[in-house]
Each structure stands twice: as structure tokens, then as C-alpha cells.
Design a protein around this motif. Sequence first.
Motif, PDB file in Angstrom:
ATOM      1  N   ILE A  32     -84.421  72.005  -7.128  1.00  5.80           N
ATOM      2  CA  ILE A  32     -83.948  70.558  -6.972  1.00  5.80           C
ATOM      3  C   ILE A  32     -84.227  69.706  -8.204  1.00  5.80           C
ATOM      4  O   ILE A  32     -85.544  69.465  -8.470  1.00  5.80           O
ATOM      5  CB  ILE A  32     -84.434  69.966  -5.635  1.00  5.80           C
ATOM      6  CG1 ILE A  32     -83.971  71.126  -4.759  1.00  5.80           C
ATOM      7  CG2 ILE A  32     -83.689  68.796  -5.364  1.00  5.80           C
ATOM      8  CD1 ILE A  32     -84.665  70.847  -3.449  1.00  5.80           C
ATOM      9  N   SER A  84     -87.156  73.805  -3.119  1.00  3.48           N
ATOM     10  CA  SER A  84     -87.008  73.672  -1.766  1.00  3.48           C
ATOM     11  C   SER A  84     -87.730  74.714  -1.022  1.00  3.48           C
ATOM     12  O   SER A  84     -87.926  75.770  -1.380  1.00  3.48           O
ATOM     13  CB  SER A  84     -85.180  73.855  -1.474  1.00  3.48           C
ATOM     14  OG  SER A  84     -84.830  75.115  -1.971  1.00  3.48           O
ATOM     15  N   VAL A 122     -89.166  70.320   0.684  1.00  4.35           N
ATOM     16  CA  VAL A 122     -89.590  70.440  -0.654  1.00  4.35           C
ATOM     17  C   VAL A 122     -90.897  70.674  -0.720  1.00  4.35           C
ATOM     18  O   VAL A 122     -91.806  70.076  -0.090  1.00  4.35           O
ATOM     19  CB  VAL A 122     -88.677  69.324  -1.908  1.00  4.35           C
ATOM     20  CG1 VAL A 122     -87.423  69.380  -1.460  1.00  4.35           C
ATOM     21  CG2 VAL A 122     -89.740  67.936  -1.371  1.00  4.35           C
ATOM     22  N   MET A 139     -80.535  63.678  -5.501  1.00  7.10           N
ATOM     23  CA  MET A 139     -80.845  65.153  -5.705  1.00  7.10           C
ATOM     24  C   MET A 139     -79.722  65.707  -6.133  1.00  7.10           C
ATOM     25  O   MET A 139     -78.348  65.642  -5.757  1.00  7.10           O
ATOM     26  CB  MET A 139     -81.371  65.634  -4.316  1.00  7.10           C
ATOM     27  CG  MET A 139     -82.562  64.938  -3.661  1.00  7.10           C
ATOM     28  SD  MET A 139     -82.881  65.802  -2.019  1.00  7.10           S
ATOM     29  CE  MET A 139     -81.735  65.077  -1.245  1.00  7.10           C
ATOM     30  N   ILE A 176     -78.970  69.827  -5.978  1.00 15.15           N
ATOM     31  CA  ILE A 176     -79.609  71.081  -5.811  1.00 15.15           C
ATOM     32  C   ILE A 176     -78.703  72.527  -6.187  1.00 15.15           C
ATOM     33  O   ILE A 176     -77.681  72.417  -6.271  1.00 15.15           O
ATOM     34  CB  ILE A 176     -79.379  71.174  -3.930  1.00 15.15           C
ATOM     35  CG1 ILE A 176     -79.966  69.975  -3.369  1.00 15.15           C
ATOM     36  CG2 ILE A 176     -79.812  72.397  -3.563  1.00 15.15           C
ATOM     37  CD1 ILE A 176     -79.734  69.685  -1.910  1.00 15.15           C
TER      38      ILE A 176
END
Length: 109
Positions: free
Chosen positions: A23, A38, A48, A66, A68
Motif C-alpha cells: 500500500i 496490509s 496495515v 491510499m 492498494i
Amino acid sequence: VIVKGIPQRDRRLYNRIKFNVKIAIKNFTKNVSLNAKSVDLSFNGIGVKLPLSLSRLLSSNDILEMRIYFPDKLEPLYRLGKVVWFKKGYFYHRGGIQFQEESSLISHK
């Protein structure tokens, strides 16, 4: 959850699944960027973990952007979030981030 022999109520509304991906985080509150991994994922949030060296870059109530990164996707998933808890550990730090809609963050900036 049991703490010192006393059952505690889990406040999560949604089940979490184990989820280990990269992330990229931009912390709007502290105006810094960092990378995290994560731990788990639910409908409304993501857990996280951070290396000890990055502990000063994330705190409860920080507002985040964020990205991801899923292993089978070229483009990351973009989400906004708010740190709802952050705990320092011996080997790494853990945090819980609640996904947010952009409109809900306007009053927090």
C-alpha cells in the motif's frame, strides 16, 4: 477477543480476511508519503503494518490517500481513509484505517 481473561466485544461491523499486499500511503495530515503492508481487509477498512522506523508518520485520526496494489492488477485501487487506531509494537507497528468518502473528509482537513 480476550484481554487478561476478560472477554471483550469486537466492534467490527464486517468480517475481515487476511490480505497481504503493498500500500502506498500519502498522509495529508502530516504531508508525508510512506509504504506499508496490509494485514487484513474488510468492506469498510484495512489493517496495515509499518516498520518501526516509520512510526512517527502515522497516528490516530490522520487523513490518508491510499493506493492498494493487487498482485493480478496493473492499476492500484485508490481509496481515502482515516486512521482509527494505531499501536506501536516491538517488531512493527499496526494500524486500522477506515475507508472514507471524499465528502466525509472535507470537514476534517
